[in-house]
Design a protein around this motif. Structure first.
Motif, short mmCIF file in Angstrom:
data_model
loop_
_atom_site.label_atom_id
_atom_site.label_comp_id
_atom_site.label_asym_id
_atom_site.label_seq_id
_atom_site.Cartn_x
_atom_site.Cartn_y
_atom_site.Cartn_z
N ALA A 63 1.01 -1.24 -0.25
CA ALA A 63 -0.01 0.12 -0.03
C ALA A 63 0.75 1.50 0.03
N ALA A 99 1.94 1.99 -3.31
CA ALA A 99 0.82 2.68 -4.25
C ALA A 99 0.80 3.99 -3.86
N VAL A 100 1.16 4.16 -2.66
CA VAL A 100 0.99 5.62 -2.40
C VAL A 100 1.88 6.52 -2.39
N LEU A 129 -0.84 0.42 -8.36
CA LEU A 129 -1.31 -0.82 -7.75
C LEU A 129 -1.42 -2.33 -8.17
N PHE A 142 -0.73 -3.87 -4.58
CA PHE A 142 -0.87 -4.80 -4.04
C PHE A 142 -2.52 -5.42 -4.55
N LEU A 172 -5.87 3.31 -0.11
CA LEU A 172 -4.97 3.71 -1.31
C LEU A 172 -5.66 4.20 -2.16
#
Lengths: 304, 292
Positions: free
Chosen positions: A121, A124-125, A149, A152, A212
């Motif tokens: 996560a 992705a951030v 993403l 994830f 997310l």
């Protein structure tokens, strides 16, 4: 003291206000009526003479047995806060007792799941906000950068599958031979463990999906693939070795996700789009039917 | 009615023509056996098929061929298999433990598997087996802190949960010290309800001490079934005591009295016949079968 139901055959209170010998004897033997027992219990704390008299009627063996049972209950314990909460929710105590042996419900496993989710996560951030370099620019359903993403989407259903696999693979249950030789339904045991592992893994997965920077439907979209994969592993385990079944389910997820990630700029989110959801629902239903029809495989003892 | 017919009718467990293979290895090869109430000792070297036989009796393994019935129930039938398991107590040879469990919590877990779902009844049953096996003061101990002997007692305790009618114990005395072995013999002898008990062991003295019946399993086949005295008698006239070692004896070893004990058909020089033991009979059978 007044006897609630006086009569020639009933234990009676003594004339001096203390419980009579018959009443004390029947109370010690556990034969006194409810009201009589309450009367004796209300009287005893303030009367040393009656306490001494009562001790003469006490069955030492029974007392020792009761003490032993009480100590044993204390040693067994109530399973901690989580078990108390689930018991209040109406889950039978013996079902919770079975869960105590499921490795995927242990704190160490759940922390590992949360740890892995946190890493993917965070990746992705970081990509979304430009802290690390992004891949090819793209859009999906109004959401920019679906490729971020990929880790994830790839990992989340696998974590759920791993939790279920750990719950039902014999290699993770050191006392599995006892479970096989026991009369408790093997299929019920499998379902109890798998469903609880599924729930325990889905909670952090869905929670992470909410945080997310992805499309709002992502948390819900991950449910069906996770359920379908777990059901697929269980259904295949009725035919093949359980470990092979779990690996086959993992490959079934990884291959299309990797292909989508590398072959299209829209990234792996396609696999949780409506068409894919329909496929997952179909797989889930088919696996449920297989499980129902072949559940005897688990009754023989899948852990053999 | 002849003795065989009577035995078949009173037998609690019957095994006929049982076979089981692991790849190319034939673990059980046409085993015929009847078990009655009381203790039966299963004697045999490593790899003789004892554990396989016991796991089939415990409904954990499926045989490749032959029939098994316990209390008239057929384990191949789903409902009857569950009924057998309701009457069963089983101690596997290598029982694994959830090491983070306490002793009491582990027994509670096994009691649930044995369908004792009422919490109070479970606690009573756990307290009973803890007392019987002398583990009361270890009820709160984590399993990982127990010694090997204590874990073995815990294994025996879980097998006793629910008061089983069929008790299958695979090497129950392994890891027990001499005093614990004596306590174990006392425990088995004092079990209520006259259950069918089958125990495997390498210890011939355990068999001689507590088993009215002994079965010798060699290379997956039953080579002897009878009383320990009858097993000892098979070596009568073939066990000798001497001051010197006899190179022609099938087996010879020096005893605690410094004299050599020979098992064989030839009389060693200066030797005298000695009374055979269960171990002598077993060793002779093993030697004859080429199992050693």
């Amino acid at each position: 003291m007044t006897n609630s139901s006086p009569g020639p055959a009933e234990p009676v209170a003594g004339a001096d206000g203390h419980p009579g010998e018959d009443l004390l004897a029947s109370y010690a033997a556990g034969r006194a009526g409810t009201v009589d027992a309450w009367s004796v219990e209300a009287h005893l704390p303030g009367c040393a003479r009656c306490r001494a008299a009562l001790s003469a009627y006490a069955d030492a063996e029974r007392l020792a047995r009761n003490r032993s049972v009480l100590l044993t209950r204390a040693a067994i314990g109530d399973g901690g806060r989580a078990r108390r909460v689930l018991r209040r929710c109406g889950i039978p105590d013996y079902v919770l007792g079975l869960l105590a042996a499921a490795p995927s419900l242990r704190r160490s496993w759940l922390l590992s799941v949360v740890g892995v989710l946190a890493v993917v996560a965070a990746e992705a951030v970081a990509v979304r906000y430009g802290w690390i370099e992004a891949g090819r620019p793209s859009h999906l359903g109004g959401y920019p950068g679906p490729g971020t993403l990929a880790p994830f989407v790839m990992v989340a259903p696998l974590l759920v599958l791993a939790g279920v696999a750990v719950a039902f693979l014999p290699m993770f249950d050191p006392a599995c031979r006892l479970a096989v030789a026991a009369p408790f339904s093997g299929f019920t045991l499998l379902l109890v463990r798998s469903v609880s592992a599924l729930a325990a893994a889905l909670i952090p997965v869905v929670a992470a999906a909410f945080f997310l920077p992805g499309p709002g439907w992502l948390p819900v979209a991950l449910l069906l693939p996770s359920l379908a994969l777990s059901a697929f592993a269980l259904a295949v385990a009725t035919v093949l070795d359980p470990r092979t079944a779990a690996v086959a389910a993992a490959i079934l997820w990884l291959v299309p996700v990797l292909l989508l990630t590398t072959s299209t700029a829209r990234g792996p989110l396609l696999i949780v789009q409506p068409d894919a959801q329909f496929v997952c629902a179909a797989v889930l239903c088919a696996c449920a039917v297989v499980l129902y029809l072949r559940h005897d495989r688990f009754e023989w003892g899948w852990m053999r | 009615m002849d003795e065989t017919t009577l035995s078949v009718r009173t037998a609690a467990v019957r095994v006929h023509g049982l076979s089981r293979r692991y790849g190319s290895t034939r673990a059980l090869d046409g085993v015929d056996l009847t078990l009655e109430r009381g203790i039966t000792g299963l004697l045999g070297p490593n790899g003789a098929g004892k554990t396989t036989l016991l796991s089939v009796l415990a409904t954990v393994s499926e045989p490749d061929g032959g029939q098994v019935s316990a209390f008239g129930l057929d384990p191949a039938d789903g409902a009857e298999r569950v009924e057998i398991r309701r009457r069963l107590g089983y101690l596997p040879q290598e029982l694994g433990y959830h090491r983070h469990f306490t002793v009491a919590a582990f027994l509670d877990y096994v009691a649930i598997l044995k369908e004792i779902t009422d919490r109070r009844r479970r606690a009573e049953e756990v307290a009973r087996v803890l007392a019987v096996t002398g583990l009361e003061d270890r009820a709160r101990a984590r399993i990982r802190t127990l010694s090997g002997g204590m874990r073995q007692r815990l294994g025996i305790a879980q097998a006793l949960l629910g008061g089983p009618e069929l008790l299958i114990l695979d090497e129950p005395t392994a890891g027990l010290d001499p005093e614990q072995r004596l306590r174990f013999r006392e425990l088995l002898s004092g079990l209520a309800g006259d259950p069918v008990i089958v125990l495997s062991t390498h210890q011939a003295d355990d068999i001689a001490a507590i088993c009215p019946k002994v079965v010798v399993l060699l290379r997956g086949q039953v080579h002897f079934a009878g009383t320990p005295a009858e097993l000892a008698v098979t070596a009568a006239g073939r066990v000798w005591g001497a001051d010197e070692r006899d190179p022609h004896a099938h087996l010879s070893w020096r005893g605690g009295d410094s004299r050599w004990r020979h098992i064989g058909d030839e009389v060693p020089d200066g030797a005298e016949l000695v009374t055979p033991t269960v171990e002598d009979g077993y060793l002779l059978l093993s030697h004859a079968a080429g199992a050693r």
